[in-house]
Write a protein that holds these residues in place. Structure first.
Motif, short mmCIF file in Angstrom:
data_model
loop_
_atom_site.label_atom_id
_atom_site.label_comp_id
_atom_site.label_asym_id
_atom_site.label_seq_id
_atom_site.Cartn_x
_atom_site.Cartn_y
_atom_site.Cartn_z
N PHE A 29 5.73 -9.65 -10.51
CA PHE A 29 6.13 -9.02 -9.25
C PHE A 29 5.13 -7.98 -8.76
O PHE A 29 4.99 -7.79 -7.55
CB PHE A 29 7.52 -8.38 -9.39
N THR A 30 4.47 -7.27 -9.69
CA THR A 30 3.56 -6.21 -9.24
C THR A 30 2.09 -6.60 -9.38
O THR A 30 1.22 -5.94 -8.80
CB THR A 30 3.85 -4.90 -10.00
N GLY A 31 1.83 -7.66 -10.14
CA GLY A 31 0.45 -8.13 -10.27
C GLY A 31 -0.41 -7.32 -11.22
O GLY A 31 -1.64 -7.37 -11.15
N LEU A 32 0.24 -6.56 -12.11
CA LEU A 32 -0.52 -5.77 -13.09
C LEU A 32 -0.58 -6.57 -14.39
O LEU A 32 0.47 -6.79 -15.01
CB LEU A 32 0.15 -4.42 -13.34
N GLN A 157 5.69 -6.36 -4.67
CA GLN A 157 5.11 -7.66 -4.35
C GLN A 157 3.96 -7.53 -3.36
O GLN A 157 2.98 -8.29 -3.42
CB GLN A 157 6.20 -8.58 -3.79
N ALA A 158 4.09 -6.58 -2.46
CA ALA A 158 2.99 -6.34 -1.51
C ALA A 158 1.75 -5.85 -2.26
O ALA A 158 0.63 -6.29 -1.98
CB ALA A 158 3.42 -5.31 -0.47
N ILE A 159 1.96 -4.98 -3.25
CA ILE A 159 0.84 -4.49 -4.06
C ILE A 159 0.19 -5.66 -4.81
O ILE A 159 -1.03 -5.78 -4.89
CB ILE A 159 1.31 -3.39 -5.05
N ASN A 162 -1.72 -7.78 -2.06
CA ASN A 162 -2.89 -7.10 -1.49
C ASN A 162 -2.67 -5.58 -1.50
O ASN A 162 -2.03 -5.04 -0.59
CB ASN A 162 -3.17 -7.58 -0.07
N GLU A 163 -3.22 -4.95 -2.51
CA GLU A 163 -2.98 -3.52 -2.68
C GLU A 163 -3.58 -2.70 -1.52
O GLU A 163 -2.97 -1.72 -1.07
CB GLU A 163 -3.58 -3.04 -4.01
N VAL A 164 -4.74 -3.13 -1.03
CA VAL A 164 -5.39 -2.40 0.07
C VAL A 164 -4.50 -2.43 1.32
O VAL A 164 -4.27 -1.40 1.97
CB VAL A 164 -6.79 -3.00 0.37
#
Lengths: 283, 227
Positions: A29-32, A157-159, A162-164
């Motif tokens: 979900f967070t991409g970490l 999920q947005a992070i 695309n974190e930027v």
């Protein structure tokens, strides 16, 4: 006897579901890419064991295990907030080696390689303990479902995507990454506590890489960013893993054979179903 | 509204932005133009906080925003798009927009209509064409509360139909008195819509003025076409 065996399997499936679900929150979900998730399970297991062995009631030791793991998780997220992708994966993998070294060498606290035996049962009856772990697993499914469908979950999920872009839309990505990690590691700590009380023993082998690899395969098989996928992934792969006991005649090669099967499963998934069974994002 | 004063930024030995100063006035469309490598996108990144300037000040209204984090700059009122679209690919159109602002379905539909994006709200961003993703990104930046909208090459890489739609959107923004800072290579478009044009070359402001003055300027022609 079979009955006890099934109870044991379902207890492990419940505990592993919590671990894989919590891992899905940070990775799916967070991409970490957190390869050190097992460290927080171990922190929970040791914290709960030490407290319980010193007479602290189980309900406090479980909660304290979650809180301690969560504090460590939040601290790691804060320190590594600028790292992404492979770099974060390497640092979090490094945590595993640190955890192994600490648990082996902080003898006065962990008894080193001897481990901590005699961790009291939370519930004496195994069937009742299975129901207890299932209830906590169901609670974690409910809470993670609510979290990932909330405004905060959408920001996670947005992070991931695309974190930027998330940051130029006014989202404090540093803060949300810490929240994601803290929530995830809280449940990892709880799962570690349940594991310690179930096995009545904890030692540095809890930090073994095999364990995190197993959790990752279950996560990938179920699919990233899917709550259902995490539970189904654990269930199917654990069942598959246990079935090997009945297929392989020589007990001494069961462990190695299981690793081979997991590797084959992972390769087949990556080739034929890269998003796993229920995955919503690419690996 | 927005003023840059002596802003500089180097990457290693390359001076991407060199003592750059200009102002964007309220209710105007200001276009940043210049050859490739002139420092246009670097300036956008500096204003939105993604790149920190080595020196200089940036003021939005009366507030110095030079040292703020990107999310604080966004909250201060700067909304932007990117040269290469940055939509949330695995999220629906609706969720993409909800990240910008907690809006109801009606507001979301209105903003999508205003950018000519006619797709079901639950469509995943990854299922949209590149041009449609650009429209979604524009809708997202319009929905986010802002006082200054920065658009980085909005018409780049899109088909003629979407390009026409983007032109209509920008004309409507101009008509509604929005403040826009624009990077664009379509000179006909820039000259037709801009109140002020700033020409950058090698990180410096080469010329600033009204479109009709810019097109006749010898230095500008040299920067684009060579001596």
């Amino acid at each position: 006897m079979i009955h006890e065996y099934l109870i044991s399997i379902l207890t492990f499936i419940s505990i592993y579901s919590i671990i894989v679900l919590s891992l899905n929150v940070v990775i799916g979900f967070t991409g970490l890419i957190n390869l050190g998730h097992i460290v927080f399970v171990g922190i929970g297991a040791y914290a709960s064991a030490i407290l319980a062995l010193n007479g602290v009631p189980w309900y406090i030791s479980i909660f304290a295990a979650g809180i301690l793991a969560s504090v460590f998780g939040a601290a790691i997220a804060a320190i590594t907030s600028r790292l992404k992708g492979d770099y974060l994966a390497m640092v979090t993998l490094g945590l595993v080696f640190i955890a192994v070294a600490v648990s082996r060498n902080w003898i006065s606290l962990t008894r080193g390689a001897l481990g901590l035996p005699g961790i009291p049962d939370i519930i004496k009856n195994n069937f009742h303990y299975m129901i207890f772990t299932m209830a906590i697993s169901a609670l974690s499914v409910f809470l993670f479902y609510r979290l990932t469908n909330s405004e905060t979950g959408k920001i996670f999920q947005a992070i991931r995507d695309n974190e930027v872009a998330a940051s130029v839309l006014g989202k404090n990505t540093y803060f949300y990454k810490i929240i994601s990690m803290a929530a995830s590691t809280f449940f990892a700590g709880i799962a570690g506590s349940l594991l310690a009380h179930h096995l009545n023993f904890v030692d540095p082998t809890i930090f073994e890489l095999d364990f995190i690899v197993t959790m990752l395969v279950m996560l990938i098989a179920g699919g990233l960013a899917s709550i259902t996928g995490s539970v189904v992934g654990v269930f199917i792969l654990y069942a598959l893993s246990e079935s090997i006991r009945f297929i392989v005649v020589n007990p001494s090669i069961v462990g190695a054979f299981r690793e081979m099967v997991f590797a084959v499963v992972l390769i087949l998934i990556l080739i034929f179903r890269p998003r796993g069974m229920f995955g919503k994002v690419d690996i | 509204m927005l003023s840059l004063n002596n802003v500089s930024k180097s990457f290693g030995g390359v001076k991407a932005v060199d003592k750059c100063s200009f102002e964007v006035k309220e209710n105007t469309i200001t276009s940043l133009i210049g050859p490739n490598g002139a420092g246009k996108t670097t300036i956008f990144n500096i204003i939105s906080g993604l790149t920190k300037a080595d020196s200089g000040t940036i003021r939005l209204s009366d507030r110095n925003i030079a040292d703020l984090a990107p999310y604080k700059i966004a909250k201060a009122g700067i909304s932007r798009t990117f040269q290469l679209t940055k939509v949330f690919r695995n999220m629906s159109i609706k969720d993409n927009l909800l990240i910008a602002k907690n809006a109801n379905d009606n507001d979301i539909k209105k903003i999508l209509e205003s950018v000519y994006l006619h797709k079901p709200l639950e469509t995943l961003a990854s299922e949209l064409s590149y041009g449609q993703q650009r429209l979604l990104e524009l809708a997202r930046s319009l929905l986010m509360p802002h006082s200054l909208l920065m658009l980085d090459e909005p018409t780049a890489g899109v088909n003629p139909e979407i390009r026409r739609e983007l032109k209509l959107i920008l004309r409507s923004l101009k008509k509604n008195g929005k403040t826009v800072l624009l990077i664009e290579h379509d000179m006909e478009f820039v000259m037709g819509i801009s109140d002020v044009v700033i020409v950058l070359n090698e990180g410096k402001v080469l010329k600033e003025g009204k479109p009709k003055d810019i097109v006749k300027d010898k230095k500008v022609l040299e920067a684009y076409l060579g001596k």
